[in-house]
Design a protein around this motif. Structure first.
Motif, mmCIF file in Angstrom:
data_model
loop_
_atom_site.group_PDB
_atom_site.id
_atom_site.type_symbol
_atom_site.label_atom_id
_atom_site.label_comp_id
_atom_site.label_asym_id
_atom_site.label_seq_id
_atom_site.Cartn_x
_atom_site.Cartn_y
_atom_site.Cartn_z
ATOM 1 N N HIS A 10 -15.327 0.665 4.205
ATOM 2 C CA HIS A 10 -14.181 -0.007 3.606
ATOM 3 C C HIS A 10 -14.596 -1.131 2.675
ATOM 4 N N ALA A 63 -2.064 3.969 -6.208
ATOM 5 C CA ALA A 63 -3.063 3.734 -5.153
ATOM 6 C C ALA A 63 -4.030 2.610 -5.519
ATOM 7 N N ARG A 116 -17.676 -7.543 8.349
ATOM 8 C CA ARG A 116 -17.477 -6.961 9.666
ATOM 9 C C ARG A 116 -18.802 -6.485 10.254
ATOM 10 N N LYS A 133 -5.635 5.769 5.258
ATOM 11 C CA LYS A 133 -5.330 4.596 6.061
ATOM 12 C C LYS A 133 -5.562 3.340 5.235
ATOM 13 N N MET A 134 -6.633 3.360 4.479
ATOM 14 C CA MET A 134 -7.028 2.175 3.733
ATOM 15 C C MET A 134 -6.172 1.986 2.479
ATOM 16 N N ILE A 135 -5.835 3.073 1.805
ATOM 17 C CA ILE A 135 -5.175 2.955 0.508
ATOM 18 C C ILE A 135 -3.658 3.070 0.621
ATOM 19 N N ASN A 136 -3.166 3.903 1.564
ATOM 20 C CA ASN A 136 -1.714 4.111 1.678
ATOM 21 C C ASN A 136 -1.121 3.590 2.973
ATOM 22 N N ASN A 137 -1.958 3.053 3.880
ATOM 23 C CA ASN A 137 -1.513 2.646 5.205
ATOM 24 C C ASN A 137 -0.797 3.801 5.910
ATOM 25 N N PHE A 140 -4.071 -0.647 -4.160
ATOM 26 C CA PHE A 140 -4.474 -1.592 -3.118
ATOM 27 C C PHE A 140 -5.353 -0.949 -2.062
ATOM 28 N N ASN A 175 -5.319 9.184 -3.767
ATOM 29 C CA ASN A 175 -5.655 8.279 -2.666
ATOM 30 C C ASN A 175 -6.839 8.753 -1.840
ATOM 31 N N TYR A 207 -8.142 -8.701 8.697
ATOM 32 C CA TYR A 207 -7.920 -7.766 7.598
ATOM 33 C C TYR A 207 -7.319 -8.466 6.386
ATOM 34 N N PRO A 216 -13.395 0.737 12.235
ATOM 35 C CA PRO A 216 -12.538 -0.398 12.587
ATOM 36 C C PRO A 216 -11.320 -0.032 13.412
ATOM 37 N N SER A 217 -10.654 -1.062 13.943
ATOM 38 C CA SER A 217 -9.624 -0.846 14.958
ATOM 39 C C SER A 217 -8.359 -0.201 14.407
ATOM 40 N N LYS A 218 -8.229 -0.081 13.070
ATOM 41 C CA LYS A 218 -7.070 0.644 12.547
ATOM 42 C C LYS A 218 -7.172 2.132 12.871
ATOM 43 N N LEU A 261 0.824 -1.202 0.000
ATOM 44 C CA LEU A 261 0.000 0.000 0.000
ATOM 45 C C LEU A 261 0.857 1.250 0.000
ATOM 46 N N ILE A 271 -6.783 -1.983 2.095
ATOM 47 C CA ILE A 271 -6.842 -2.949 3.192
ATOM 48 C C ILE A 271 -8.191 -2.805 3.876
ATOM 49 N N VAL A 327 -13.332 -5.809 15.267
ATOM 50 C CA VAL A 327 -12.661 -6.684 14.314
ATOM 51 C C VAL A 327 -11.230 -6.915 14.763
#
Lengths: 79, 283
Positions: free
Chosen positions: B43, A30, A39, B121-125, A32, B193, A48, B145-147, A24, A34, A43
């Motif tokens: 997500h 862009a 859910r 967070k989802m696309i680039n962490n 990918f 992103n 994930y 979510p927990s992230k 990622l 996660i 979680v």
């Protein structure tokens, strides 16, 4: 619309998506994402998974292949 | 008037209506379960819908149908009639706004929160605390979510200071209606992103509609310093060597106002989209 490559993703080989997620960080297009499928409430990190959601924007640069520790993905050119 | 203002503004713009930012009104309308559902499933919706849409978009006829379907979901269902179905992004749209308009919305709401941007967070962490949900949307953000790091309640002044900082960084301000016309989150987006700007700019899905203004270069004032060129995230500004001035393609312009803010000569003005007959239906 681009759409020159297909990304073959293996959830079996990608075992620690939550803590790794290196693909990622390096992907310039862009591609990918996660996320946790199915859910409802709360979680766990193990739930994930990474999905090549926007794979039709893939330019085939191979940055993800270089960083993946488990060889969980393949880039296949579309015929 | 854009479609959202026509349907919900009552003569004003949709984000200037007080009840559209009120927690009390949102709760009366029964949007609390909708908000929680949104945080929980946003997500999945992105990852799964994007993967499915991708196959369909390869075919031009299918692509047109997918676009129409998504437009119907966002705009033609009136969310305030309580017929919102959960677990699908019905009525979830957004609009690009200028900094001044965003500051007005934050003052009107009075209840800003601060969380990590879920897209980045989802696309680039990447951990990027730039998402400012308002009112009920902020209250329910813990369902995420927990992230997600903790949800922080900030003051109006802090929120406005943050907006100015993001503006300097060159981020596009958008106001999300979750569901429309409830103005519930101020996003500070970057292409590509962002899970809403990406489908809009690259695929033509109207998750985000253009703002109420368009940027125009005053040819007498422009000195050709090129400051504005790097600010445009939509590729609307080019530098013309022949004339030595910046040129803005107003068909591509989303009206975010970033170029106008940075111009040292104040040579870019934001004009009302309604005042241009060709662009008045170009959202």
């Amino acid at each position: 619309m681009k759409n020159h490559y297909k990304i073959k993703w293996s959830n079996e080989k990608c075992t620690d998506a939550f803590n790794c997620a290196k693909c990622l960080e390096v992907c310039p297009e862009a591609v990918f994402a996660i996320y946790a499928p199915n859910r409802e409430e709360g979680v766990a990190p193990e739930e994930y998974v990474i999905s090549p959601a926007m794979q039709y924007f893939c330019n085939g640069c191979g940055a993800c292949l270089a960083v993946c520790p488990n060889d969980a993905l393949k880039i296949i050119p579309k015929s | 008037m854009c479609d959202i203002c026509t349907a919900h503004g009552g003569g004003k713009k949709w984000f200037e209506v007080k009840r559209h930012v009120e927690v009390k009104f949102a709760k009366e309308m029964g949007f609390e379960p909708w908000e929680k559902d949104h945080w929980q499933h946003v997500h999945q919706q992105y990852a799964q819908l994007a993967a499915q849409a991708g196959d369909a978009m390869a075919d031009p006829v299918m692509a047109e149908n997918v676009r129409k379907m998504i437009d119907n979901l966002i705009f033609q269902i009136h969310p305030l009639n309580k017929n919102v179905t959960f677990t699908f992004p019905q009525g979830h749209g957004a609009q690009v706004l200028t900094r001044q308009e965003i500051e007005g919305v934050i003052k009107l709401s009075g209840e800003p929160y601060l969380i990590e941007c879920l897209c980045r967070k989802m696309i680039n962490n990447a951990s990027d605390r730039c998402c400012i949900p308002l009112g009920l949307h902020g209250e329910t953000a813990e369902m995420f979510p927990s992230k997600q790091e903790k949800v922080e309640r900030i003051s109006v002044d802090e929120a406005i200071a943050l907006i100015r900082k993001f503006n300097e960084q060159g981020r596009v301000h958008t106001l999300a209606g979750t569901p429309l016309p409830m103005a519930m989150a101020v996003c500070n987006c970057e292409v590509p992103n962002c899970i809403a700007l990406r489908p809009r700019v690259d695929m033509g899905f109207n998750y985000i509609i253009r703002g109420h203004s368009v940027a125009k270069v005053d040819v007498d004032k422009c000195i050709g310093c090129k400051e504005c060129l790097s600010r445009c995230q939509f590729g609307a500004i080019t530098f013309q060597n022949a004339t030595g001035r910046a040129r803005i393609d107003m068909w591509k312009c989303y009206g975010c106002g970033l170029c106008a803010e940075t111009c040292p000569e104040k040579a870019i003005e934001l004009i009302d989209r309604e005042s241009l007959p060709a662009l008045k239906d170009w959202w």
